[in-house]
Every structure is written in structure tokens, then in C-alpha cells.
Design a protein around this motif. Structure first.
Motif, PDB file in Angstrom:
ATOM      1  N   ASN A  61      62.585  -4.735  -6.189  1.00  0.00           N
ATOM      2  CA  ASN A  61      62.066  -5.630  -5.163  1.00  0.00           C
ATOM      3  C   ASN A  61      61.888  -7.065  -5.652  1.00  0.00           C
ATOM      4  N   ALA A  62      61.922  -7.272  -6.956  1.00  0.00           N
ATOM      5  CA  ALA A  62      61.638  -8.602  -7.504  1.00  0.00           C
ATOM      6  C   ALA A  62      62.823  -9.200  -8.242  1.00  0.00           C
ATOM      7  N   GLY A  63      64.033  -8.760  -7.949  1.00  0.00           N
ATOM      8  CA  GLY A  63      65.206  -9.393  -8.532  1.00  0.00           C
ATOM      9  C   GLY A  63      65.852  -8.648  -9.670  1.00  0.00           C
ATOM     10  N   GLY A  64      65.408  -7.411  -9.970  1.00  0.00           N
ATOM     11  CA  GLY A  64      65.995  -6.640 -11.050  1.00  0.00           C
ATOM     12  C   GLY A  64      65.331  -6.926 -12.384  1.00  0.00           C
ATOM     13  N   GLY A  65      65.575  -6.051 -13.370  1.00  0.00           N
ATOM     14  CA  GLY A  65      64.982  -6.247 -14.690  1.00  0.00           C
ATOM     15  C   GLY A  65      65.216  -5.079 -15.610  1.00  0.00           C
ATOM     16  N   LEU A  66      64.542  -5.103 -16.756  1.00  0.00           N
ATOM     17  CA  LEU A  66      64.696  -4.090 -17.795  1.00  0.00           C
ATOM     18  C   LEU A  66      63.360  -3.421 -18.090  1.00  0.00           C
ATOM     19  N   ILE A  67      63.372  -2.108 -18.182  1.00  0.00           N
ATOM     20  CA  ILE A  67      62.243  -1.351 -18.715  1.00  0.00           C
ATOM     21  C   ILE A  67      62.656  -0.920 -20.112  1.00  0.00           C
ATOM     22  N   VAL A  68      62.025  -1.486 -21.130  1.00  0.00           N
ATOM     23  CA  VAL A  68      62.424  -1.290 -22.522  1.00  0.00           C
ATOM     24  C   VAL A  68      61.410  -0.383 -23.196  1.00  0.00           C
ATOM     25  N   CYS A  69      61.845   0.811 -23.543  1.00  0.00           N
ATOM     26  CA  CYS A  69      60.957   1.822 -24.119  1.00  0.00           C
ATOM     27  C   CYS A  69      61.159   1.891 -25.630  1.00  0.00           C
ATOM     28  N   GLY A  70      60.054   1.790 -26.360  1.00  0.00           N
ATOM     29  CA  GLY A  70      60.110   1.804 -27.817  1.00  0.00           C
ATOM     30  C   GLY A  70      59.424   0.607 -28.432  1.00  0.00           C
ATOM     31  N   PHE A  71      58.593  -0.078 -27.628  1.00  0.00           N
ATOM     32  CA  PHE A  71      57.819  -1.221 -28.107  1.00  0.00           C
ATOM     33  C   PHE A  71      56.391  -1.106 -27.575  1.00  0.00           C
ATOM     34  N   LYS A  72      55.421  -1.391 -28.427  1.00  0.00           N
ATOM     35  CA  LYS A  72      54.032  -1.437 -27.992  1.00  0.00           C
ATOM     36  C   LYS A  72      53.700  -2.857 -27.581  1.00  0.00           C
ATOM     37  N   ALA A  73      53.169  -3.008 -26.371  1.00  0.00           N
ATOM     38  CA  ALA A  73      52.815  -4.329 -25.865  1.00  0.00           C
ATOM     39  C   ALA A  73      51.293  -4.444 -25.756  1.00  0.00           C
ATOM     40  N   LYS A 113      70.749   2.444  -8.074  1.00  0.00           N
ATOM     41  CA  LYS A 113      71.698   2.810  -9.126  1.00  0.00           C
ATOM     42  C   LYS A 113      71.227   2.251 -10.473  1.00  0.00           C
ATOM     43  N   ALA A 114      70.091   2.739 -10.940  1.00  0.00           N
ATOM     44  CA  ALA A 114      69.604   2.316 -12.256  1.00  0.00           C
ATOM     45  C   ALA A 114      70.547   2.830 -13.336  1.00  0.00           C
ATOM     46  N   LYS A 115      70.635   2.066 -14.432  1.00  0.00           N
ATOM     47  CA  LYS A 115      71.472   2.465 -15.561  1.00  0.00           C
ATOM     48  C   LYS A 115      70.587   2.734 -16.772  1.00  0.00           C
ATOM     49  N   PHE A 116      71.027   3.664 -17.624  1.00  0.00           N
ATOM     50  CA  PHE A 116      70.228   4.104 -18.764  1.00  0.00           C
ATOM     51  C   PHE A 116      71.025   3.934 -20.055  1.00  0.00           C
ATOM     52  N   PHE A 117      70.390   3.352 -21.074  1.00  0.00           N
ATOM     53  CA  PHE A 117      71.078   3.068 -22.332  1.00  0.00           C
ATOM     54  C   PHE A 117      70.185   3.446 -23.524  1.00  0.00           C
ATOM     55  N   TRP A 118      70.835   3.929 -24.584  1.00  0.00           N
ATOM     56  CA  TRP A 118      70.171   4.166 -25.866  1.00  0.00           C
ATOM     57  C   TRP A 118      70.650   3.140 -26.886  1.00  0.00           C
ATOM     58  N   PHE A 119      69.723   2.677 -27.725  1.00  0.00           N
ATOM     59  CA  PHE A 119      70.061   1.783 -28.825  1.00  0.00           C
ATOM     60  C   PHE A 119      69.407   2.315 -30.100  1.00  0.00           C
ATOM     61  N   ASP A 120      70.102   2.198 -31.229  1.00  0.00           N
ATOM     62  CA  ASP A 120      69.619   2.750 -32.494  1.00  0.00           C
ATOM     63  C   ASP A 120      68.748   1.752 -33.252  1.00  0.00           C
ATOM     64  N   HIS A 121      67.721   2.284 -33.906  1.00  0.00           N
ATOM     65  CA  HIS A 121      66.950   1.485 -34.866  1.00  0.00           C
ATOM     66  C   HIS A 121      67.739   1.447 -36.176  1.00  0.00           C
ATOM     67  N   PRO A 122      67.637   0.356 -36.948  1.00  0.00           N
ATOM     68  CA  PRO A 122      68.388   0.285 -38.211  1.00  0.00           C
ATOM     69  C   PRO A 122      68.097   1.475 -39.131  1.00  0.00           C
ATOM     70  N   GLU A 123      69.157   2.099 -39.632  1.00  0.00           N
ATOM     71  CA  GLU A 123      68.994   3.278 -40.474  1.00  0.00           C
ATOM     72  C   GLU A 123      68.353   2.962 -41.827  1.00  0.00           C
ATOM     73  N   ASP A 124      68.503   1.707 -42.285  1.00  0.00           N
ATOM     74  CA  ASP A 124      67.993   1.363 -43.610  1.00  0.00           C
ATOM     75  C   ASP A 124      66.547   0.874 -43.587  1.00  0.00           C
ATOM     76  N   PHE A 133      65.100   3.152 -25.698  1.00  0.00           N
ATOM     77  CA  PHE A 133      65.629   3.590 -24.409  1.00  0.00           C
ATOM     78  C   PHE A 133      65.402   2.474 -23.391  1.00  0.00           C
ATOM     79  N   VAL A 134      66.471   2.069 -22.722  1.00  0.00           N
ATOM     80  CA  VAL A 134      66.389   0.954 -21.779  1.00  0.00           C
ATOM     81  C   VAL A 134      66.861   1.409 -20.401  1.00  0.00           C
ATOM     82  N   ILE A 135      66.064   1.078 -19.386  1.00  0.00           N
ATOM     83  CA  ILE A 135      66.443   1.313 -17.997  1.00  0.00           C
ATOM     84  C   ILE A 135      66.755  -0.038 -17.373  1.00  0.00           C
ATOM     85  N   GLU A 136      67.994  -0.228 -16.953  1.00  0.00           N
ATOM     86  CA  GLU A 136      68.386  -1.472 -16.278  1.00  0.00           C
ATOM     87  C   GLU A 136      68.312  -1.251 -14.770  1.00  0.00           C
TER      88      GLU A 136
END
Length: 442
Positions: A61-73, A113-124, A133-136
Motif C-alpha cells: 500500500n505504500a509503494g513496495g519495499g523489502l522485509i529483511v530478516c536476519g538483522f536486529k533493529a 506477487k511477493a518474491k523470496f530470496f536467500w543470501f549467505d553470510h560470509p563463511e569465513d 531471508f528477504v521478502i520483496e
């Protein structure tokens, strides 16, 4: 550090640089969530299902955005908004994407039509590990507003039968329209452009950074400076019809109407054929160029800024200096992109479109240069200017006129080199002059 746009945030995650996102405030385009033992949303409870549906509908309702899971705010002292203060990546088993889709299908109207993506944390990283986990969430078209959640909850977090609510993202918070305002909207047919609650104005179509990275990988251009062209419908409406039908987009890519044939500087290929890719089409001519059309009509083109493509017949100087871009090749490639997209793809999705150019890696050693005027004769004397950014990203509302849109693209590209587009010999006022371009003998 902090991310100041959706494209920059996704770029940080793609490059496995999540710590660069710490310090980013929540806003009208991003919300951060950490994961409990049940995941970012506990879908085993009515409250968790409602929270997911509410957050997604509010962004729509507000122009779209990202829900980014894996960060404490957390909201810091003397600050208005919560800010991502800590990375909290988690195990993928905490999220069942099918369950997320099922909740949205059941509890949000209209279907988003939300989209779902996974991104990796650096292995080292010795401190932590896991994934993000990101919901677009796409913006909902004005004609379809408002998105509503078909359930409300009581103080105990249990669904109330027969209830519903209209959530709206307002800054970093979610507001709900009060009953009196909902009544007024219903009397207006739920089709109004005004709202009694302050609403962030709709933004242009989401930056499809992931599409650019996917195309870059498919073309094996990870270490190559690339000029991207991208066209996105502001309000996608699902699958574009006739993608693979006779006379459809696959045939269009296979039989392009180019200015000077398949062996000139355009997006066609005499050797490659478009291939189906996740409901869309990929025409890959690595390592020079490639074109990706997604299932919703979004188009992404990538051209290598090397002697293989944009620097054709120029390349590097003998002393290993910067890569020089040909004015003629750049202009023809730009015009050919919009000759393909404006008349043939834009009409497939109603409403406004956003065009974008992204120059990636142009300042990476040895750098890229562009000179004012026409391409010089051998031995390439002139005054080439170095690119000033490796993350040049600019957009404009599509005009639908190939020569006008090509001018807008070149205007932004020339600015990357500190040049005015009027120094391009194929420009007339506010458009590329096709006749002048065809008179040039490459």
C-alpha cells in the motif's frame, strides 16, 4: 555504514557484506526482523500469520519495499527510527517459503506477487554464520488499492472471525485505517488517491538488482565492467501473455529488426537463440552482451565495457591504460535496446514503466574512459575522461519513444564521465538521430 536504497542493500547482501547494512534505519522501503527459534514469523500461531500478512500488505500500500530478516533493529536515543544494529543470520530450516506463500494467498487481498530470496553470510566469519531471508513486496497499482488483510486479531493474538484491516506503511511504522475512514473509502468504491493517514508517495518500480546479478553470472562477467539497461513495469501484473507463442517475445528476440544486421552493435545474435528461464527468456552471448526478459516483462540488458563490445576496435592503449569506450558503439547499442523494448515490450503491461541504466565496475583498475566528440582515427588521440563511479545507477520514467529514451540513457551515461551529452555527434536536441548514426561507417 548504511544502505540508502533497496539496490544498495541487496548489493551488500549479494556481495556477502552484511555488516555494511548495520546502521541502516527502517523506513518506508525497508523493515528489519531477527529470527526467533520459530523463524522471523511464527506461522504456527494466528498472530504470526497476521504479522506476516500485515507487513506485506502495508508495503504494497505504500509503494513496495523489502522485509529483511536476519538483522536486529533498535531505536537509539534521540533518533526517530529503529536502526539495524546487529547481524543475526539464521538457519534456512526456520523458513518454509511455501508456508509463507500460503499465508499471503489466504489472508491478503488482492493476491500479491511477493518474491523470496536467500543470501549467505560470509563463511569465513568466526563470530557467526547462517543466512539472510528477504521478502520483496511489489507496489500495488493505484487502480487496485487498497490491499487488506482478511483477518484481525484480539489482544491474545487470536483471529477474529469476519474481521479485516487495511494496513499502511508510514515511515518505519504500520498504521491501520480507522473505521470511519474505511467507511468513506468504501463509499468511494475503494478507489481513491487520497488518504486521511499520511502515506509515503508511491515510488517507481523496485530496482531489480538481483536480475542484473543473475544476468552478469550467466554471461560470465563477474570480473568485467558492465553497462546495464533495465526496464521495469511500475505495477507488474503477473505473467506476460504469449512469451513463447508464435509471434511472441521469443520470436521477437530471435528475429530482431536491427539497424544494420545481427553482426552490428545490437542485442541480436546470429549464433545464439533465446532460452526459457524461470518463465522468461535469456539470450546470452557471453562474454559480450546478453538480454534477460523476466516473466512479468522486466527487461535487463548487459553489455561488456571491454574491447569485446563497447570498446570495439579501441580496447586498451599499448601501455595497459584504461579501457576506452567507443562513442559510436555505445550510441548504437543504446538506441537498439530501446528500439527493441519501447515498441514491443512496454505495451504488454499497462501503466507506467521505469527505465534504468547501471554502470558497474567502471572505475575498477584500469578504469573506463569516454571522450567527447566522435571516435578519433588511429592512433586514437583525443581527451578521454575517466569514469567517476563504479556504482552509477539512474532511472527515469519511460517515454516510449526509442530515440528520446536513448537520449535520456546517454545523458546519464555521459554524466558518469563528467561530460555533457551534447558532445555526442549523434544527438539532436533531446533525441538520438538515427539518420546520423546510419551515415557513420564503423
Amino acid at each position: 555504514m548504511a544502505a540508502d536504497s533497496m539496490v544498495q542493500l541487496i548489493s551488500y547482501l549479494t556481495a556477502q557484506q552484511p555488516y555494511e547494512i548495520v546502521g541502516t534505519p527502517e523506513s518506508e522501503w525497508v523493515d528489519f526482523k531477527s529470527a526467533s527459534p520459530k523463524g522471523p514469523y511464527d506461522l504456527s500461531t494466528d498472530k504470526g500469520k497476521f504479522e506476516l500478512a500485515k507487513d506485506v500488505a502495508a508495503f504494497a500500500n505504500a509503494g513496495g519495499g523489502l522485509i529483511v530478516c536476519g538483522f536486529k533493529a533498535k531505536k537509539r536515543t534521540n533518533e526517530l527510527y529503529e536502526v539495524a544494529e546487529k547481524v543475526t543470520p539464521f538457519d534456512k530450516k526456520l523458513v518454509n517459503i511455501d508456508s509463507y506463500k500460503d499465508v499471503l494467498t489466504e489472508y491478503v487481498r488482492p493476491l500479491l506477487k511477493a518474491k523470496f530470496f536467500w543470501f549467505d553470510h560470509p563463511e569465513d566469519d568466526p563470530e557467526t554464520s547462517g543466512h539472510y531471508f528477504v521478502i520483496e513486496v511489489p507496489a500495488l497499482a493505484e487502480s487496485e488499492r487498497w490491499a487488506l488483510v482478511t483477518r484481525g486479531t484480539n489482544d491474545n493474538g487470536q483471529f477474529i472471525k469476519g474481521s479485516w484491516t487495511i494496513p499502511i506503511r508510514n515511515g518505519d511504522n504500520t498504521a491501520h485505517l480507522p473505521p470511519d475512514d474505511v467507511y468513506r473509502l468504501m463509499n468511494d468504491g475503494l478507489r481513491t488517491r487520497r488518504s486521511p493517514v499520511p502515506v509515503v508517495p508511491a515510488v517507481p518500480a523496485a530496482d531489480r538488482a538481483r536480475a542484473r546479478e543473475d544476468l552478469r553470472t550467466a554471461l560470465e562477467m563477474e570480473e568485467t565492467p558492465v553497462l546495464f539497461f533495465q526496464s521495469v513495469p511500475d505495477h507488474p501484473r503477473g505473467l506476460v501473455p504469449g512469451m513463447y507463442a508464435d509471434g511472441g517475445l521469443r520470436d521477437l528476440l530471435s528475429n530482431q529488426d536491427t539497424l544494420r544486421g545481427a553482426h552490428a552493435f545490437n542485442w541480436s545474435s546470429a549464433y545464439k537463440r533465446p532460452e526459457p528461464r524461470e518463465g522468461g527468456l535469456l539470450l546470452a552471448d557471453a562474454p559480450r552482451r546478453g538480454l534477460l526478459i523476466e516473466s512479468d516483462g522486466t527487461v535487463t540488458g548487459a553489455a561488456a565495457a571491454t574491447s569485446e563490445m563497447l570498446g570495439w576496435a579501441l580496447g586498451r592503449s599499448n601501455d595497459g591504460g584504461p579501457r576506452r569506450i567507443s562513442v559510436f558503439v555505445l550510441t548504437e547499442m543504446t538506441l537498439e535496446y530501446f528500439r527493441l523494448v519501447d515498441p514491443h515490450v512496454l505495451p504488454l503491461v499497462e501503466g507506467d514503466w521505469t527505465h534504468r541504466i547501471v554502470a558497474s565496475g567502471f572505475t575498477e583498475d584500469p578504469g573506463c574512459t569516454l571522450a567527447p566528440g566522435d571516435d578519433p582515427a588511429f592512433p586514437f588521440w583525443g581527451a578521454p575522461q575517466l569514469a567517476t563511479s563504479s556504482d552509477w545507477n539512474h532511472r527515469w520514467k519511460a517515454l516510449g519513444d526509442p530515440e528520446r529514451d536513448a537520449y535520456e540513457a546517454l545523458r546519464h551515461i555521459y554524466a558518469l564521465f563528467g561530460l555533457d551529452v551534447t558532445t555526442n555527434p549523434f544527438i539532436d536536441t533531446d533525441r538520438v538521430n538515427t539518420t546520423k548514426l546510419l551515415e557513420k561507417k564503423p
